[in-house]
Design a protein around this motif. Structure first.
Motif, short mmCIF file in Angstrom:
data_model
loop_
_atom_site.label_atom_id
_atom_site.label_comp_id
_atom_site.label_asym_id
_atom_site.label_seq_id
_atom_site.Cartn_x
_atom_site.Cartn_y
_atom_site.Cartn_z
N ILE A 237 0.86 -1.18 0.00
CA ILE A 237 0.00 0.00 0.00
C ILE A 237 0.89 1.23 0.00
N HIS A 241 4.75 -2.06 2.91
CA HIS A 241 3.93 -3.22 3.26
C HIS A 241 4.37 -3.73 4.62
N HIS A 245 -3.72 -4.32 5.47
CA HIS A 245 -4.58 -3.80 4.42
C HIS A 245 -4.74 -4.86 3.33
N ASP A 247 -4.65 -4.71 0.17
CA ASP A 247 -3.64 -4.60 -0.89
C ASP A 247 -2.32 -5.23 -0.47
N GLU A 248 -2.07 -5.31 0.83
CA GLU A 248 -0.87 -5.96 1.34
C GLU A 248 -1.05 -7.47 1.51
#
Length: 302
Positions: A237, A241, A245, A247-248
């Motif tokens: 993100i 990282h 999250h 996205d991670e």
């Protein structure tokens, strides 16, 4: 403490016997296994990039774009979880600087190399004559593999060099197990951001290298007897990282090749630590009782 050591020794002897019995009773489900690890490639990146070679593997194989990495979502802990089948509190690799000599947290179970056993060491133990190679763009990854268990374990200072070394190994040795790590996607995420054009371009570069590998397998006459995995340790993100999250945490997990269902979306939860037990299952043996993951048997035809 003495009781713990005695129980650990007994367990180790039991694992050796189990390994021998399993390999005698079972049959191998693939002659060759190739793992292509793309560092830092979150599933959101696949939505951003043009990836014809990964798309082809998914169309001809089984896949999840909802697989989860571990916490912390960092490379050392995550790659160790993939190659051991265990989570951090079990294997003890808590950061990127981990070495077997300097470990802070002892693993809950150790093999003969003073560390939690990896798939590399377990293949060597259960299949002593196997040809095993590891090639990694990120040189520290070699610290997470038992010393001396691979026929070849070599760093390469670019994604191109790591790919070239691994492809040479494939064509020259037709090995049982090959692992290759590509780091340039993570570099792009740290530099430009994990939703940047730079990041998307790096994923497209990784996709082209996946095409190099599948082309080499076809050229060497190995494709029909090989299972190919494409996996990642984490996403990111902004330019970092390590947190939780999506996205991670959410990464792709692709399996294609011999015996794999075609166009099959794996609906149940998939975790990166399912990699090692799935590879072991393909080679006809089981890992130790302290792993966290499980073989993804439903991705394969009966």
């Amino acid at each position: 403490m003495k009781k713990y050591l005695i129980l650990s020794m007994i367990a180790g002897v039991g694992l050796l016997i189990s390994c021998q019995n399993n390999t005698e009773r079972s049959f191998r489900k693939a002659s060759h296994v190739l793992v292509i690890g793309i560092d830092g490639m979150g599933s959101h990146g696949l939505e951003m990039a043009n990836t014809p070679h990964l798309d082809e593997l998914m169309e001809n194989g089984a896949w999840s774009t909802d697989a989860r990495t571990i916490l912390p979502s960092k490379s050392g802990p995550a790659w160790s979880s993939m190659i051991t089948g265990a989570t951090v509190e079990k294997h003890g690799v808590g950061d990127n600087g981990w070495t077997v000599e300097g470990k802070k947290l002892e693993p809950v179970f150790k093999g003969e190399h003073d560390m939690f056993p990896t798939i590399f060491g377990e293949i060597r133990r259960c299949l002593p004559e196997a040809e095993v190679g590891a090639f990694y763009h990120w040189s520290k990854l070699g610290n997470f593999i038992e010393k001396g268990v691979c026929n070849v374990s070599e760093p390469g200072n670019s994604e191109s060099i790591a790919t070239e070394m691994a492809c040479d190994f494939l064509s020259e040795k037709q090995p049982d197990f090959t692992f290759v790590h590509l780091d340039h996607v993570d570099h792009a995420g740290h530099h430009g951001g994990y939703r940047s054009a730079e990041y998307s371009k790096a994923i497209e570069r990784a996709d082209s290298l996946v095409g190099v590998f599948t082309g080499k397998l076809k050229e060497a006459g190995m494709m029909e007897e090989t299972v190919v995995f494409v996996v990642s340790d984490h996403g990111g993100i902004e330019t970092g990282h390590g947190g939780s999250h999506p996205d991670e945490m959410i990464v792709p997990f692709i399996i294609s090749g011999k015996g794999v269902k075609k166009g099959y979306k794996i609906e149940h939860p998939v975790f990166i630590y399912d990699l090692a037990p799935t590879v072991a299952w393909l080679f006809g043996f089981e890992l130790n009782d302290w792993i966290t993951g499980a073989p993804l048997v439903n991705a394969f035809q009966n």
